[in-house]
Scaffold this motif. Structure first.
Motif, mmCIF file in Angstrom:
data_model
loop_
_atom_site.group_PDB
_atom_site.id
_atom_site.type_symbol
_atom_site.label_atom_id
_atom_site.label_comp_id
_atom_site.label_asym_id
_atom_site.label_seq_id
_atom_site.Cartn_x
_atom_site.Cartn_y
_atom_site.Cartn_z
ATOM 1 N N UNK A 1 25.424 30.820 44.720
ATOM 2 C CA UNK A 1 25.620 32.248 44.518
ATOM 3 C C UNK A 1 27.094 32.545 44.253
ATOM 4 N N UNK A 2 27.347 33.428 43.305
ATOM 5 C CA UNK A 2 28.702 33.885 43.014
ATOM 6 C C UNK A 2 28.830 35.306 43.561
ATOM 7 N N UNK A 3 29.642 35.469 44.575
ATOM 8 C CA UNK A 3 29.810 36.789 45.181
ATOM 9 C C UNK A 3 30.832 37.571 44.370
ATOM 10 N N UNK A 4 30.345 38.345 43.412
ATOM 11 C CA UNK A 4 31.222 39.065 42.483
ATOM 12 C C UNK A 4 32.097 40.077 43.208
ATOM 13 N N UNK A 5 31.514 40.806 44.152
ATOM 14 C CA UNK A 5 32.289 41.828 44.862
ATOM 15 C C UNK A 5 33.392 41.197 45.704
ATOM 16 N N UNK A 6 33.141 40.014 46.261
ATOM 17 C CA UNK A 6 34.174 39.322 47.037
ATOM 18 C C UNK A 6 35.286 38.815 46.115
ATOM 19 N N UNK A 7 34.927 38.184 45.008
ATOM 20 C CA UNK A 7 35.918 37.571 44.138
ATOM 21 C C UNK A 7 36.720 38.599 43.344
ATOM 22 N N UNK A 8 36.068 39.694 42.970
ATOM 23 C CA UNK A 8 36.745 40.720 42.176
ATOM 24 C C UNK A 8 37.527 41.711 43.025
ATOM 25 N N UNK A 9 36.998 41.996 44.242
ATOM 26 C CA UNK A 9 37.566 43.084 45.042
ATOM 27 C C UNK A 9 37.939 42.675 46.462
ATOM 28 N N UNK A 10 37.820 41.376 46.774
ATOM 29 C CA UNK A 10 38.191 40.858 48.099
ATOM 30 C C UNK A 10 37.396 41.515 49.224
ATOM 31 N N UNK A 11 36.120 41.851 48.965
ATOM 32 C CA UNK A 11 35.260 42.451 49.983
ATOM 33 C C UNK A 11 34.341 41.380 50.556
ATOM 34 N N UNK B 1 25.058 36.828 24.485
ATOM 35 C CA UNK B 1 24.351 37.791 25.330
ATOM 36 C C UNK B 1 24.699 37.570 26.803
ATOM 37 N N UNK B 2 24.802 36.289 27.201
ATOM 38 C CA UNK B 2 25.160 35.978 28.589
ATOM 39 C C UNK B 2 26.552 36.485 28.917
ATOM 40 N N UNK B 3 27.497 36.261 28.021
ATOM 41 C CA UNK B 3 28.868 36.706 28.263
ATOM 42 C C UNK B 3 28.940 38.233 28.355
ATOM 43 N N UNK B 4 28.268 38.898 27.419
ATOM 44 C CA UNK B 4 28.266 40.364 27.442
ATOM 45 C C UNK B 4 27.623 40.896 28.728
ATOM 46 N N UNK B 5 26.546 40.234 29.150
ATOM 47 C CA UNK B 5 25.851 40.656 30.368
ATOM 48 C C UNK B 5 26.726 40.468 31.594
ATOM 49 N N UNK B 6 27.430 39.338 31.663
ATOM 50 C CA UNK B 6 28.326 39.116 32.799
ATOM 51 C C UNK B 6 29.463 40.137 32.808
ATOM 52 N N UNK B 7 29.977 40.484 31.637
ATOM 53 C CA UNK B 7 31.033 41.505 31.581
ATOM 54 C C UNK B 7 30.529 42.835 32.128
ATOM 55 N N UNK B 8 29.286 43.183 31.770
ATOM 56 C CA UNK B 8 28.702 44.428 32.289
ATOM 57 C C UNK B 8 28.565 44.357 33.805
ATOM 58 N N UNK B 9 28.055 43.238 34.323
ATOM 59 C CA UNK B 9 27.881 43.093 35.771
ATOM 60 C C UNK B 9 29.228 43.156 36.483
ATOM 61 N N UNK B 10 30.241 42.477 35.942
ATOM 62 C CA UNK B 10 31.562 42.509 36.576
ATOM 63 C C UNK B 10 32.156 43.919 36.536
ATOM 64 N N UNK B 11 32.050 44.576 35.382
ATOM 65 C CA UNK B 11 32.610 45.932 35.250
ATOM 66 C C UNK B 11 31.912 46.911 36.186
ATOM 67 N N UNK B 12 30.590 46.829 36.229
ATOM 68 C CA UNK B 12 29.858 47.766 37.080
ATOM 69 C C UNK B 12 30.052 47.440 38.563
ATOM 70 N N UNK B 13 30.278 46.166 38.888
ATOM 71 C CA UNK B 13 30.589 45.788 40.268
ATOM 72 C C UNK B 13 31.892 46.448 40.711
ATOM 73 N N UNK B 14 32.909 46.363 39.858
ATOM 74 C CA UNK B 14 34.202 46.984 40.177
ATOM 75 C C UNK B 14 34.040 48.489 40.343
ATOM 76 N N UNK B 15 33.264 49.083 39.454
ATOM 77 C CA UNK B 15 33.054 50.533 39.497
ATOM 78 C C UNK B 15 32.301 50.956 40.751
ATOM 79 N N UNK B 16 31.194 50.256 41.054
ATOM 80 C CA UNK B 16 30.356 50.645 42.188
ATOM 81 C C UNK B 16 30.985 50.264 43.522
ATOM 82 N N UNK B 17 31.420 49.019 43.630
ATOM 83 C CA UNK B 17 31.941 48.545 44.918
ATOM 84 C C UNK B 17 33.325 49.096 45.207
ATOM 85 N N UNK B 18 34.008 49.566 44.179
ATOM 86 C CA UNK B 18 35.299 50.194 44.392
ATOM 87 C C UNK B 18 35.197 51.492 45.168
#
Length: 393
Positions: free
Chosen positions: A1-11, A223-240
């Protein structure tokens, strides 16, 4: 598992004390155990890796056999027992076994489609002490119901999530990404926010069970790269703005490399911190930190190795089966890096990916050690010169 919120926002996340533990040799790790407790399911999802159906298999573990299995798993030191299926709520002894596992010191989790979680069921989940319920939702209403082959499944699942929340049960969403539903991901993030769902895991497709027929339905590299960018961007937006929410991606460790390379361009300090955590996690854990026991008692290196059994808990304890250093597949999975071929063999990020999913490589190429076809990283990216002292470049 890649914890996006932890890696992007240190949560810090729910299982980070398991995910980011230093100093355990790979061959002594005590695995998280997934138990496919029954083949029986009230739905027939098109991508089900277990090929679940309405009728249960003959010879499924009895209550007493399951308790013996739990005794051994607990004494062996496994940190988590995940009750999966099929649909685990089809087992009438689910709650008694959950309570028994908890009494033995195991953290217990349920993986479910959520459609059977009534208010009474949610209250039983709480009383039994399950620490988390992962509920599958593979799109917004139209797409999800098509996947489930049942009209109204989306509404039933959403009601199940709401019932969990009302009873104080920690429940999150599980979403398997493919060509039919990836455009729903922004709407899923909206749903997370609207419903107050505090955890979501975005799974990549693994070619097993009925999912074997969906290889052509997997995302292409762009498509995978674009999808990951969306997930990362929305993670920052939501978890922020909601510090309690956790977003993860699952079953493709290329996501960790892609996230690190993105951070390297944006914030070198964050990139270094993310790389440290990714190296501690170590990538794919099939046969190391994840184990599967199916409904009949057969043990597998993970839940996708349906055809390959390491042994059966009816005749031999799980701890003995898992500790067999001479078993060929276990031995190789635990020492896999020299065996990797193609793109995976050339990659400078083997220490944070570990060659990704061998099941996908075998399904696509007929060779367990070939490159994972779902890796969407470019040749330039996998050969990136790393500055960390422990890197593989």
């Amino acid at each position: 598992m890649i914890n996006c919120s932890r890696l992007l926002l240190a949560k810090k996340g729910f299982y980070d004390e398991i995910r980011y533990v230093k100093g355990k040799p790979a061959d002594t790790n005590r695995p998280i155990v997934v138990w496919n407790s029954t083949k029986s399911c009230n739905l027939r999802c098109v991508h089900c890796y277990f090929d679940a159906r309405a009728k249960k298999d003959e010879g499924e573990l009895t209550t007493e056999e399951a308790k013996a299995m739990i005794d051994d798993i607990a004494s062996f030191g496994a940190p988590v027992l995940l009750f999966s299926g099929g649909e685990p709520f089809m087992r009438p002894d689910l709650f008694s076994l959950g309570k028994y596992a908890l009494s033995k010191g195991l953290r217990t989790v349920i993986s479910t489609n959520g459609t059977l979680i009534t208010k009474d069921t949610a209250e039983k989940i709480r009383q039994t002490g399950f620490s988390y319920v992962g509920i599958s939702l593979d799109g917004l209403e139209r797409v999800n119901d098509e996947f489930r082959k049942e009209k109204g499944a989306f509404r039933k699942t959403l009601e199940g999530i709401r019932n969990c929340h009302a009873s104080g049960v920690r429940a999150g969403l599980r979403f398997t990404i493919n060509k039919h539903n990836f455009r729903d991901i922004p709407g899923i993030f909206d749903l997370l926010e609207d419903e107050g769902i505090k955890r979501a895991c975005f799974y990549h497709l693994v070619y097993a069970g009925r999912g074997s027929s969906m290889i052509k339905e997997d995302l292409g590299k762009e498509e995978s790269r674009d999808t990951m960018d969306i997930i990362f961007d929305r993670t920052i937006q939501l978890c922020g703005k909601d510090t309690d929410t956790e977003i993860l991606t699952v079953d493709n460790h290329a996501d960790g490399v892609y996230l690190y390379l993105r951070l390297k361009k944006e914030d070198k300090k964050k990139a270094e911190e993310a790389l440290t955590l990714l190296k501690i996690n170590g990538g794919n854990k099939s046969g190391i930190g994840i184990a599967d026991i199916d409904n009949l008692g057969f043990v597998h290196p993970d839940q996708f190795w349906r055809y390959y059994s390491l042994g059966n808990v009816k005749t031999k304890r799980f701890s003995e089966i898992w500790s067999n250093g001479k078993e060929p597949l276990l031995r190789d999975l635990r020492n896999r890096l020299p065996l990797l071929k193609g793109k995976c063999g050339r990659c400078h990020f083997q220490d944070i990916c570990a060659g990704n999913f061998r099941v996908r490589a075998e399904a696509f190429y007929g060779d367990v050690w070939q490159e994972d076809p779902a890796c969407y990283l470019s040749e330039e990216e996998i050969l990136t010169v790393r500055e960390d002292k422990d890197g593989l470049s």
